[in-house]
Design a protein around this motif. Structure first.
Motif, short mmCIF file in Angstrom:
data_model
loop_
_atom_site.label_atom_id
_atom_site.label_comp_id
_atom_site.label_asym_id
_atom_site.label_seq_id
_atom_site.Cartn_x
_atom_site.Cartn_y
_atom_site.Cartn_z
N LYS A 120 0.94 -1.03 0.47
CA LYS A 120 -0.20 0.08 -0.57
C LYS A 120 0.93 1.29 -0.07
CE LYS A 120 -4.24 -2.04 2.16
NZ LYS A 120 -5.15 -1.56 3.20
N GLU A 121 1.99 0.68 -0.39
CA GLU A 121 3.33 1.97 0.18
C GLU A 121 3.38 3.30 1.45
OE1 GLU A 121 2.81 4.32 -4.18
OE2 GLU A 121 4.39 2.54 -4.64
N LEU A 122 2.49 2.50 2.50
CA LEU A 122 2.10 3.22 3.20
C LEU A 122 2.82 4.18 4.00
CD1 LEU A 122 -0.19 1.01 5.46
CD2 LEU A 122 -0.98 2.64 4.25
N THR A 123 4.40 3.82 4.47
CA THR A 123 5.30 4.99 4.46
C THR A 123 5.69 5.92 3.49
OG1 THR A 123 6.68 3.12 5.31
CG2 THR A 123 8.26 4.51 5.53
N GLN A 124 5.91 6.22 2.58
CA GLN A 124 5.81 6.65 0.83
C GLN A 124 5.15 7.71 1.44
OE1 GLN A 124 6.31 3.27 0.81
NE2 GLN A 124 7.92 3.08 -0.30
N LYS A 125 3.27 6.86 1.16
CA LYS A 125 2.45 7.76 1.72
C LYS A 125 2.00 8.65 2.91
CE LYS A 125 -0.14 5.16 -2.05
NZ LYS A 125 -1.04 4.39 -2.23
N LEU A 126 2.47 8.22 4.24
CA LEU A 126 2.10 8.94 5.86
C LEU A 126 3.06 8.99 6.25
CD1 LEU A 126 -0.94 6.01 6.52
CD2 LEU A 126 -0.66 8.02 5.30
N CYS A 127 4.09 8.65 6.12
CA CYS A 127 5.24 9.31 6.88
C CYS A 127 5.77 10.67 7.17
CB CYS A 127 6.05 8.18 7.38
SG CYS A 127 5.95 6.61 7.58
N PRO A 128 5.54 10.76 5.66
CA PRO A 128 6.74 12.45 5.11
C PRO A 128 5.56 13.48 6.03
CG PRO A 128 6.62 11.25 3.32
CD PRO A 128 5.84 10.16 4.14
N GLY A 129 4.00 13.34 6.24
CA GLY A 129 3.24 13.68 6.79
C GLY A 129 3.26 13.49 8.41
N PHE A 130 3.32 12.70 9.14
CA PHE A 130 4.38 12.61 10.48
C PHE A 130 5.46 13.14 10.68
CE2 PHE A 130 1.74 7.76 10.02
CZ PHE A 130 0.64 8.85 9.85
N ILE A 131 6.59 13.37 9.70
CA ILE A 131 7.41 13.99 10.15
C ILE A 131 7.28 15.70 9.74
CG2 ILE A 131 9.95 14.97 9.14
CD1 ILE A 131 9.82 11.43 8.01
N GLU A 132 6.20 16.39 9.29
CA GLU A 132 6.17 17.99 9.09
C GLU A 132 5.18 18.02 10.30
OE1 GLU A 132 3.51 20.51 5.95
OE2 GLU A 132 3.57 18.55 5.28
N ASP A 133 4.67 17.24 10.94
CA ASP A 133 3.61 17.02 12.15
C ASP A 133 4.15 17.61 12.99
OD1 ASP A 133 1.10 17.38 10.73
OD2 ASP A 133 0.12 14.85 11.03
N ALA A 134 5.30 16.53 13.08
CA ALA A 134 6.59 16.68 14.49
C ALA A 134 6.66 17.74 14.70
CB ALA A 134 6.91 15.05 14.79
N ILE A 135 7.33 18.35 13.46
CA ILE A 135 8.04 19.49 12.85
C ILE A 135 7.75 20.81 13.42
CG2 ILE A 135 10.22 21.11 11.82
CD1 ILE A 135 11.49 18.51 12.62
N LYS A 136 7.03 20.97 12.89
CA LYS A 136 5.57 21.82 13.01
C LYS A 136 5.42 22.20 15.06
CE LYS A 136 3.65 22.64 9.23
NZ LYS A 136 2.79 22.13 7.50
N ILE A 137 4.94 21.34 15.33
CA ILE A 137 4.69 21.34 16.92
C ILE A 137 5.43 21.70 17.67
CG2 ILE A 137 4.16 19.32 18.80
CD1 ILE A 137 2.30 18.32 17.19
N ALA A 138 7.07 20.80 17.57
CA ALA A 138 7.94 20.83 17.50
C ALA A 138 8.91 21.79 17.92
CB ALA A 138 9.11 20.23 17.76
N GLU A 139 8.56 23.21 16.16
CA GLU A 139 8.72 24.36 16.38
C GLU A 139 8.47 25.06 17.78
OE1 GLU A 139 9.93 24.96 11.66
OE2 GLU A 139 7.82 24.65 12.17
N ASP A 140 7.60 25.28 17.95
CA ASP A 140 6.19 26.46 18.96
C ASP A 140 7.47 25.83 20.05
OD1 ASP A 140 4.82 27.02 17.33
OD2 ASP A 140 3.12 25.38 16.92
N MET A 141 8.13 24.56 20.41
CA MET A 141 8.72 24.16 21.51
C MET A 141 10.05 24.62 21.76
SD MET A 141 6.06 20.83 22.64
CE MET A 141 6.63 20.96 23.90
N ILE A 142 10.81 24.13 20.65
CA ILE A 142 11.99 24.34 20.85
C ILE A 142 12.95 25.99 20.11
CG2 ILE A 142 13.99 23.38 19.53
CD1 ILE A 142 12.80 20.91 19.09
#
Length: 142
Positions: A120-142
């Protein structure tokens, strides 16, 4: 280049944990080689589809920014735990889970789960979004 662009771009060559920590390494005085090596075992939810590597990378960055190497510094330990908890709560609120198997819907540490994730190519389809979400949340904290 934004942190998000850097992290998502690095995900093509590195795992999700390496991608997220690489986006913050320079500003946290962590040389890139060390950042990539120390985070190399955290991808794929520690290879067991557990805590998402993108989440682990941000937890590392929070520790680098706010942590202490003083074993007796209990106040700092408490503060870092709260920051990590806040980050994880926000990530879970946004994505519904913080484990690879919870995020992808399959346990990619099993042969059967890995096959479905690949087909289903889930890693390619979904993981970039999770990485982006993690970065965006962290930018407000770091």
């Amino acid at each position: 280049m934004t942190r998000t662009e850097k992290a998502v771009g690095n995900f093509g060559d590195y795992n999700c944990c390496q991608a997220t920590i690489s986006a913050f390494a320079e500003e946290l005085d962590l040389d890139m080689k060390t950042a990539l090596k120390i985070s190399s075992g955290f991808g794929g939810g520690l290879s067991k589809a557990e805590v998402c590597g993108a989440v682990s990378g941000i937890c590392m960055a929070l520790g680098l920014k706010y942590g202490s190497a003083d074993a007796g510094d209990l106040e700092t330990k408490k503060e870092v735990k709260e920051l990590v908890k806040t980050f994880m709560d926000k990530f879970i609120e946004k994505n519904g889970a913080c484990t690879c198997k919870g995020l992808l819907g399959y346990d990619k540490s099993t042969e059967e789960g890995a096959k479905v994730v690949e087909e289903k190519e889930l890693t390619q389809k979904l993981c970039p979004g999770f990485i982006e979400d993690a970065i965006k949340i962290a930018e407000d904290m770091i």
